[in-house]
Design a protein around this motif. Structure first.
Motif, short mmCIF file in Angstrom:
data_model
loop_
_atom_site.label_atom_id
_atom_site.label_comp_id
_atom_site.label_asym_id
_atom_site.label_seq_id
_atom_site.Cartn_x
_atom_site.Cartn_y
_atom_site.Cartn_z
N GLY A 100 53.43 48.50 78.01
CA GLY A 100 54.75 47.93 78.27
C GLY A 100 55.83 48.54 77.40
N ALA A 101 55.78 49.87 77.26
CA ALA A 101 56.67 50.56 76.32
C ALA A 101 57.99 51.00 76.94
CB ALA A 101 55.96 51.78 75.73
N ASN A 102 58.32 50.48 78.11
CA ASN A 102 59.56 50.93 78.78
C ASN A 102 60.73 49.97 78.61
OD1 ASN A 102 58.54 48.87 80.33
ND2 ASN A 102 58.79 49.94 82.29
N SER A 103 60.52 48.84 77.93
CA SER A 103 61.63 47.90 77.76
C SER A 103 61.36 47.00 76.57
CB SER A 103 61.82 47.03 79.02
OG SER A 103 60.67 46.23 79.25
N GLY A 104 62.40 46.31 76.13
CA GLY A 104 62.26 45.30 75.08
C GLY A 104 61.62 45.81 73.81
N ILE A 105 60.73 44.99 73.26
CA ILE A 105 60.08 45.32 72.00
C ILE A 105 59.22 46.58 72.12
CG2 ILE A 105 58.48 44.47 70.23
CD1 ILE A 105 59.29 41.60 71.11
N GLY A 106 58.55 46.73 73.26
CA GLY A 106 57.70 47.90 73.46
C GLY A 106 58.48 49.20 73.41
N LYS A 107 59.65 49.20 74.01
CA LYS A 107 60.51 50.39 74.00
C LYS A 107 60.92 50.72 72.57
CE LYS A 107 65.10 51.95 75.50
NZ LYS A 107 66.30 51.57 76.29
N ASP A 109 44.22 56.03 67.18
CA ASP A 109 44.39 55.39 65.87
C ASP A 109 44.94 53.96 65.98
OD1 ASP A 109 43.82 57.70 63.91
OD2 ASP A 109 45.25 58.57 65.33
N ILE A 110 45.88 53.76 66.89
CA ILE A 110 46.55 52.46 67.01
C ILE A 110 46.67 52.08 68.48
CG2 ILE A 110 48.68 51.18 66.58
CD1 ILE A 110 49.20 53.17 64.24
N LEU A 111 46.28 50.85 68.79
CA LEU A 111 46.40 50.32 70.15
C LEU A 111 47.21 49.03 70.08
CD1 LEU A 111 45.74 50.15 73.16
CD2 LEU A 111 43.51 49.16 72.54
N ILE A 112 48.40 49.06 70.68
CA ILE A 112 49.29 47.88 70.65
C ILE A 112 49.36 47.27 72.05
CG2 ILE A 112 51.61 47.04 70.19
CD1 ILE A 112 51.96 49.29 68.19
N HIS A 113 48.83 46.06 72.17
CA HIS A 113 48.87 45.32 73.43
C HIS A 113 50.18 44.54 73.49
CE1 HIS A 113 44.75 46.26 74.53
NE2 HIS A 113 44.36 45.94 73.31
N ASN A 114 51.22 45.21 73.94
CA ASN A 114 52.55 44.61 73.98
C ASN A 114 52.90 44.03 75.36
OD1 ASN A 114 55.58 44.43 73.16
ND2 ASN A 114 55.59 45.77 74.95
N ALA A 115 52.40 44.65 76.42
CA ALA A 115 52.75 44.22 77.77
C ALA A 115 52.32 42.77 78.01
CB ALA A 115 52.08 45.13 78.81
N ALA A 116 53.16 42.04 78.73
CA ALA A 116 52.83 40.64 79.05
C ALA A 116 53.52 40.26 80.35
CB ALA A 116 53.28 39.72 77.92
N TYR A 117 52.95 39.25 80.99
CA TYR A 117 53.56 38.75 82.22
C TYR A 117 54.07 37.33 81.98
CZ TYR A 117 54.15 36.99 86.95
OH TYR A 117 54.68 36.42 88.08
N PHE A 118 55.35 37.11 82.31
CA PHE A 118 55.96 35.79 82.21
C PHE A 118 57.18 35.79 83.11
CE2 PHE A 118 58.59 32.70 79.54
CZ PHE A 118 58.05 31.59 80.16
N ASN A 119 57.07 35.16 84.26
CA ASN A 119 58.15 35.21 85.24
C ASN A 119 58.51 33.80 85.70
OD1 ASN A 119 60.04 36.02 87.09
ND2 ASN A 119 58.72 37.47 88.13
N HIS A 120 59.54 33.24 85.11
CA HIS A 120 59.97 31.87 85.43
C HIS A 120 60.21 31.71 86.92
CE1 HIS A 120 60.35 29.57 81.78
NE2 HIS A 120 60.98 30.55 81.16
#
Length: 326
Positions: free
Chosen positions: A11-18, A85-96
């Motif tokens: 999820g590195a294309n927006s928000g915190i991931g970006k 070396d590093i794996l960051i699980h940033n992507a998440a699903y939350f759609n009101h």
């Protein structure tokens, strides 16, 4: 420069991931931006390349909710890189406001994205993580898990495979983030012998982008805009990602939930009084003791291996639908 160190950020294309991708790229890491929508992500990828001049930033397709997509991503990654070396699980699903949805693997979409996908991605990349001298995995959780300070609350698993009760996006997100914390603790225990560190960060909120605001219903959008006045920028959290995954101070630290102040949190007290429960809701140094329950940890662990068809040892097993639980 850290050109020999490789980080994967989902999820590195927006928000915190970006912001996290930008931070690691500036520090010279080889950054793999693992994103679901390549067309949407290409512009962000090019922005990061232009700003950092780091030619070791790569964009790769990954839908964390899809087991086939995860397997394909891992196959491509292993062909290009010798280690991780590093794996960051940033992507998440939350759609009101969204209706009940199943993933491509017929699992409720929130859980598929936030829990089972990260588990499978980790399992399939374990061999590459083992080749790192300081492998670290980070799960992005949320302060929404504070709902579990209520001693009567347990993980709601009845809607995992079909909508048996009225669907609530908020409830599913809350449960999935607690399940992710529980998974963190169990996975850290299982991988400690491999010298792979597994921790989670409790995010207490970050400013929502205009794009993210458009994904929520009108009422929640108004609330989010007010919250944006008080929430820190995404860079504040991404800097914490970087600290947790690179700090010498946290070398060897595993199985911990860390707050956005970069402090290791502790489980709350057993059987707290009502007054203590109210205080807990305001604090950021404790988390619900529910996450430490061995039987719950084993339940989440067994669900992950059963639904993904993979064990932590890499064994391929027949995918099972544990109907006696669900």
């Amino acid at each position: 420069m850290n050109k020999d160190l490789i980080v994967v950020i989902t999820g590195a294309n927006s928000g915190i991931g970006k912001k996290a991708a930008l931070t690691f790229a500036k520090e010279g890491y080889s950054v793999v931006m693992a994103c679901r929508n390549l067309e949407k992500s290409k512009e962000v990828f090019e922005e990061i390349l232009a700003e950092t001049k780091n030619e070791r930033v790569t964009l790769m397709e990954l839908d964390v909710s899809s087991f086939d997509s995860i397997k394909l991503f891992c196959s491509h990654f292993k062909k290009q890189y010798e280690k991780l070396d590093i794996l960051i699980h940033n992507a998440a699903y939350f759609n009101h406001g969204s209706p009940y949805q199943l993933s491509a693997d017929n699992i409720e979409l929130t859980y598929a994205t936030n829990v089972f996908g990260p588990y499978l991605l980790t399992v399939l990349l374990l061999d590459h993580l083992k080749r790192s001298e300081d492998a670290r995995i980070l799960h992005a959780s949320s302060n929404i898990v504070k709902h579990f300070f209520d001693e009567k609350k347990e993980l709601a698993l009845y809607n995992l495979l079909e909508e048996k009760k009225k669907h609530s996006v908020y409830e599913m997100y809350c449960n999935s983030k607690m399940a992710l914390v529980i998974l963190t603790f169990k996975m850290a225990e299982e991988l400690k012998k491999e010298n792979i560190m597994v921790n989670a960060i409790q995010i207490n909120g970050a400013k929502m982008s205009k794009e993210t605001l458009q994904k929520v219903t009108f009422g929640w959008r108004m609330i989010a805009r007010v919250q944006n006045l008080f929430f820190p920028p995404t860079s504040y959290i991404s800097d914490s990602y970087f600290h947790i995954c690179t700090s010498e101070k946290l070398h060897g630290v595993t199985g911990q939930l860390i707050n956005d102040k970069r402090e290791i949190m502790e489980p709350a007290s057993i059987n707290p009084s009502l007054k203590e429960q109210i205080k807990q809701l305001k604090r950021s140094d404790v988390y619900p003791i529910y996450a430490t329950k061995r039987e719950t940890q084993q339940l989440v662990w067994d669900l992950c291996s059963s639904l993904t068809g993979r064990t932590i040892s890499g064994e391929i097993k027949e995918e099972k639908r544990p109907s006696h639980i669900l």
